[in-house]
Structure formats: C-alpha cells, structure tokens
Design a protein around this motif. Sequence first.
Motif, PDB file in Angstrom:
ATOM      1  N   GLN A 224      25.732  23.379  24.397  1.00 15.54           N
ATOM      2  CA  GLN A 224      25.267  24.266  25.413  1.00 15.54           C
ATOM      3  C   GLN A 224      25.422  23.167  27.149  1.00 15.54           C
ATOM      4  OE1 GLN A 224      21.110  23.809  24.343  1.00 15.54           O
ATOM      5  NE2 GLN A 224      20.895  25.691  23.792  1.00 15.54           N
ATOM      6  N   LEU A 225      25.972  22.331  27.514  1.00 20.75           N
ATOM      7  CA  LEU A 225      27.135  21.698  27.945  1.00 20.75           C
ATOM      8  C   LEU A 225      27.665  22.185  28.395  1.00 20.75           C
ATOM      9  CD1 LEU A 225      26.474  19.508  30.818  1.00 20.75           C
ATOM     10  CD2 LEU A 225      27.499  18.356  28.740  1.00 20.75           C
ATOM     11  N   ALA A 226      28.858  22.258  26.989  1.00 21.29           N
ATOM     12  CA  ALA A 226      30.188  23.473  27.430  1.00 21.29           C
ATOM     13  C   ALA A 226      30.059  24.259  28.406  1.00 21.29           C
ATOM     14  CB  ALA A 226      30.865  23.234  26.218  1.00 21.29           C
ATOM     15  N   ALA A 227      29.172  25.432  27.083  1.00 23.30           N
ATOM     16  CA  ALA A 227      29.074  27.332  27.669  1.00 23.30           C
ATOM     17  C   ALA A 227      28.415  26.776  29.509  1.00 23.30           C
ATOM     18  CB  ALA A 227      27.906  27.090  26.940  1.00 23.30           C
ATOM     19  N   MET A 228      27.392  26.085  29.745  1.00 24.57           N
ATOM     20  CA  MET A 228      27.162  25.972  31.439  1.00 24.57           C
ATOM     21  C   MET A 228      28.120  25.231  32.402  1.00 24.57           C
ATOM     22  SD  MET A 228      23.298  24.432  31.561  1.00 24.57           S
ATOM     23  CE  MET A 228      23.808  22.781  30.513  1.00 24.57           C
ATOM     24  N   LEU A 229      29.091  24.910  31.669  1.00 28.41           N
ATOM     25  CA  LEU A 229      29.918  23.689  33.046  1.00 28.41           C
ATOM     26  C   LEU A 229      30.728  25.306  32.661  1.00 28.41           C
ATOM     27  CD1 LEU A 229      30.702  20.762  31.635  1.00 28.41           C
ATOM     28  CD2 LEU A 229      29.476  21.438  33.439  1.00 28.41           C
ATOM     29  N   ALA A 230      31.606  26.355  31.612  1.00 32.19           N
ATOM     30  CA  ALA A 230      32.420  27.310  31.605  1.00 32.19           C
ATOM     31  C   ALA A 230      31.340  28.485  32.767  1.00 32.19           C
ATOM     32  CB  ALA A 230      32.319  27.678  30.077  1.00 32.19           C
ATOM     33  N   LEU A 231      30.676  28.430  32.473  1.00 36.65           N
ATOM     34  CA  LEU A 231      30.240  29.697  33.069  1.00 36.65           C
ATOM     35  C   LEU A 231      29.881  28.611  34.856  1.00 36.65           C
ATOM     36  CD1 LEU A 231      26.283  30.615  31.805  1.00 36.65           C
ATOM     37  CD2 LEU A 231      28.853  32.484  32.218  1.00 36.65           C
ATOM     38  N   GLY A 232      29.226  27.888  35.217  1.00 32.33           N
ATOM     39  CA  GLY A 232      29.319  27.153  36.153  1.00 32.33           C
ATOM     40  C   GLY A 232      31.057  27.154  36.782  1.00 32.33           C
ATOM     41  N   LYS A 233      32.198  26.960  36.267  1.00 26.69           N
ATOM     42  CA  LYS A 233      33.037  27.055  37.102  1.00 26.69           C
ATOM     43  C   LYS A 233      33.845  28.444  37.286  1.00 26.69           C
ATOM     44  CE  LYS A 233      35.413  23.488  34.361  1.00 26.69           C
ATOM     45  NZ  LYS A 233      36.600  22.725  33.327  1.00 26.69           N
ATOM     46  N   SER A 234      33.258  29.246  36.494  1.00 27.63           N
ATOM     47  CA  SER A 234      33.921  31.097  36.914  1.00 27.63           C
ATOM     48  C   SER A 234      32.596  31.123  38.428  1.00 27.63           C
ATOM     49  CB  SER A 234      33.263  31.689  35.589  1.00 27.63           C
ATOM     50  OG  SER A 234      32.477  31.961  35.566  1.00 27.63           O
ATOM     51  N   GLY A 235      31.431  31.077  37.880  1.00 30.55           N
ATOM     52  CA  GLY A 235      30.896  31.147  39.669  1.00 30.55           C
ATOM     53  C   GLY A 235      31.561  30.493  40.940  1.00 30.55           C
ATOM     54  N   ILE A 236      31.972  29.095  40.613  1.00 26.47           N
ATOM     55  CA  ILE A 236      32.298  28.415  42.018  1.00 26.47           C
ATOM     56  C   ILE A 236      33.658  29.199  42.014  1.00 26.47           C
ATOM     57  CG2 ILE A 236      33.894  26.792  42.525  1.00 26.47           C
ATOM     58  CD1 ILE A 236      31.149  25.978  42.532  1.00 26.47           C
ATOM     59  N   ASN A 237      35.103  29.636  41.365  1.00 24.61           N
ATOM     60  CA  ASN A 237      35.592  30.535  41.593  1.00 24.61           C
ATOM     61  C   ASN A 237      34.906  31.621  42.341  1.00 24.61           C
ATOM     62  OD1 ASN A 237      37.122  28.369  40.778  1.00 24.61           O
ATOM     63  ND2 ASN A 237      37.346  29.121  38.471  1.00 24.61           N
ATOM     64  N   GLN A 238      34.069  32.361  41.878  1.00 25.93           N
ATOM     65  CA  GLN A 238      34.245  33.728  42.622  1.00 25.93           C
ATOM     66  C   GLN A 238      33.606  33.398  43.532  1.00 25.93           C
ATOM     67  OE1 GLN A 238      31.277  36.002  40.259  1.00 25.93           O
ATOM     68  NE2 GLN A 238      31.736  35.073  38.172  1.00 25.93           N
ATOM     69  N   LEU A 239      33.157  32.064  44.336  1.00 24.11           N
ATOM     70  CA  LEU A 239      31.718  31.853  45.562  1.00 24.11           C
ATOM     71  C   LEU A 239      33.345  30.570  46.720  1.00 24.11           C
ATOM     72  CD1 LEU A 239      28.830  29.690  44.115  1.00 24.11           C
ATOM     73  CD2 LEU A 239      29.007  31.871  45.357  1.00 24.11           C
ATOM     74  N   LEU A 240      34.437  30.558  46.137  1.00 21.67           N
ATOM     75  CA  LEU A 240      35.060  29.771  46.817  1.00 21.67           C
ATOM     76  C   LEU A 240      36.109  31.444  47.356  1.00 21.67           C
ATOM     77  CD1 LEU A 240      36.331  27.492  44.800  1.00 21.67           C
ATOM     78  CD2 LEU A 240      35.131  27.227  47.160  1.00 21.67           C
ATOM     79  N   ARG A 241      36.592  32.170  46.541  1.00 22.28           N
ATOM     80  CA  ARG A 241      36.785  33.043  46.932  1.00 22.28           C
ATOM     81  C   ARG A 241      36.019  34.201  48.094  1.00 22.28           C
ATOM     82  NH1 ARG A 241      38.667  34.331  41.426  1.00 22.28           N
ATOM     83  NH2 ARG A 241      36.951  35.431  41.169  1.00 22.28           N
ATOM     84  N   CYS A 242      34.076  34.162  47.547  1.00 22.91           N
ATOM     85  CA  CYS A 242      33.995  35.089  49.054  1.00 22.91           C
ATOM     86  C   CYS A 242      33.805  34.103  50.121  1.00 22.91           C
ATOM     87  CB  CYS A 242      32.082  34.843  48.595  1.00 22.91           C
ATOM     88  SG  CYS A 242      31.900  35.385  46.912  1.00 22.91           S
TER      89      CYS A 242
END
Length: 251
Positions: A224-242
């Motif tokens: 579950q930790l790995a799943a949360m980190l993967a989701l989190g990283k994809s979210g961060i990448n989207q936010l950095l683009r915004c």
Amino acid sequence: MMSSETQPPARVDGRACDQLRPVRFHNGIAPYAAGSTLIEWGRTRVICGVTIEETVPRWMKEQNVTGGWMTAEYSMLPYSTLTRKARDIAKGKIDGRSQEIQRLIGRAMRAAIDLERIGSRTIWLDCDVLQADGGTRTAAITGSYVALSLAIQSLQREGKLAPDAILKPVAAVSVGIVQSQAWLDLSYVEDAAAAVDMNLVMNAAGEYIELQGTGEEASYTEQQLAAMLALGKSGINQLLRCQQAALTSIP
Ligand code: UDP
C-alpha cells in the motif's frame, strides 16, 4: 462486467483514483506583497503571499550565519470552514495544528531556495486558508512555491538578485487509503473516511523533502505504501506542470 461487490468504491466527485482536483492559480491577488497567488484546488483555496524584509533574524547575526532566512505562517480564516474557526489571537495562543503546518511549509520552501544566495534578507511566506476542503497544507506548499517564484522574479527585475538564482521547484500532494483503495488528493470527506493519510513534499528532481504517512487507527502494508508513493509522484508531476504554466503565462 464487474459485479457490484467487486467494484472499487466510487469517489464522491467521480474522480479516478489517480486524478487531482482541478488546480488553478490566480497570481498577484495581494498587490502589496512581493509575490502572491490564490491557489484554487477543488474547493480548497489558499492565499499565499510573500513579503521580503531587508534584514535577518537576530540569532543569525549573533551566530555569524551568512545568507538569508525564510519562514512561514499558516492560518485558517474564521469562515474557511463550515463552523466558524476562532482566530488564534482570540484564543491567545497559536493552534498546535497551525504550528505544525507552518513549520512544514517553512521546511518545504527552504528546500526550494538557496538561502546563501538570497542575501541578508528574510522572506516571509503567509498562507491563509480562504476555504478548507482537505489538503490545505499541500495547497499552501504548492501555492507558496508560485508566490515565492514571483517574488524572486521581481527582486531579479529590480536588479537586487542575480539572475541565475535559485529555485528548485517544490510541490506537495496528499494520498490516502480509503476502503482499501489508494486515492490521490483527498477532499475533506475522503480524508475523514481514510484509514491512512499521507502527505508528500517533493521537488522537480523526483526527490523527497518530507513524507508524512499516518494510519488512523489502522496500519498499512509495504504494498500500500508503494501504491501511495506511485500515486503521489504522479500527482506531484502534474502539480509541477501547473506551477510552471502559472509562472510562464502572461498575466
Ligand atoms: N478542518 C476543519 N477545521 C479544522 C481543521 C481541519 O474544518 O480546525 C478540515 C479542513 O477541511 C481541512 C481538513 O479538515 O482541510 C483536513 O485537515 P488536516 O488537519 O488533515 O489538514 P489538511 O488536509 O487541510 O492539510
């Protein structure tokens, strides 16, 4: 077709597990600030304003610490929640949660900047929550980076700072486990239902600045930790683009 028993639980607003709420920045919301933005992230809204003082705290002078300093303050406005939240000043002491959050914002933003290169200055980051619907700390950090960049750009335009200074983009997002599913960017109702709540602060190099992952009367597995980190990283990448889009668009 999946039977209703095997279907994953749906999110209140119909979002996919890996979908952020819409993010928008309204730059220059506080014209007297050196840099400011209103980050609108779903129904969470935070005003981030930067003030620059041409001095450093006394402890820096006393300890001969060179460079500048940056610090943050966070507060929820009384009408940012459904039931009025009294101002700290009315209670005579700062709320423990606010203190924890403002320290987090300060640490996150100090990772974005080279304090040695900002000169003998103090940068104040003020984050005031206009509307709270979960994720106010992640919005404050993500918005603060934009407000800080605007302030740095204005210092550079005024010739007070070298043009090659300084910033390493930083953003933050929440992830949680709700009904055994990992969901990106929890709103308030989701946060209240979450067994695990995690906040990630990361930079554009894909490095971690801070991870806060807590089980609420629950625990979580390595998977579950790995799943949360993967989701989190994809979210961060989207936010950095915004953030980048908000900083390069013509006002
Ligand atoms: N909240 C509230 N009043 C408070 C503290 C929190 O209404 O005094 C709500 C608010 O919507 C906030 C959410 O609870 O966004 C989650 O709070 P948490 O402490 O997890 O911080 P956040 O998710 O905002 O960073």
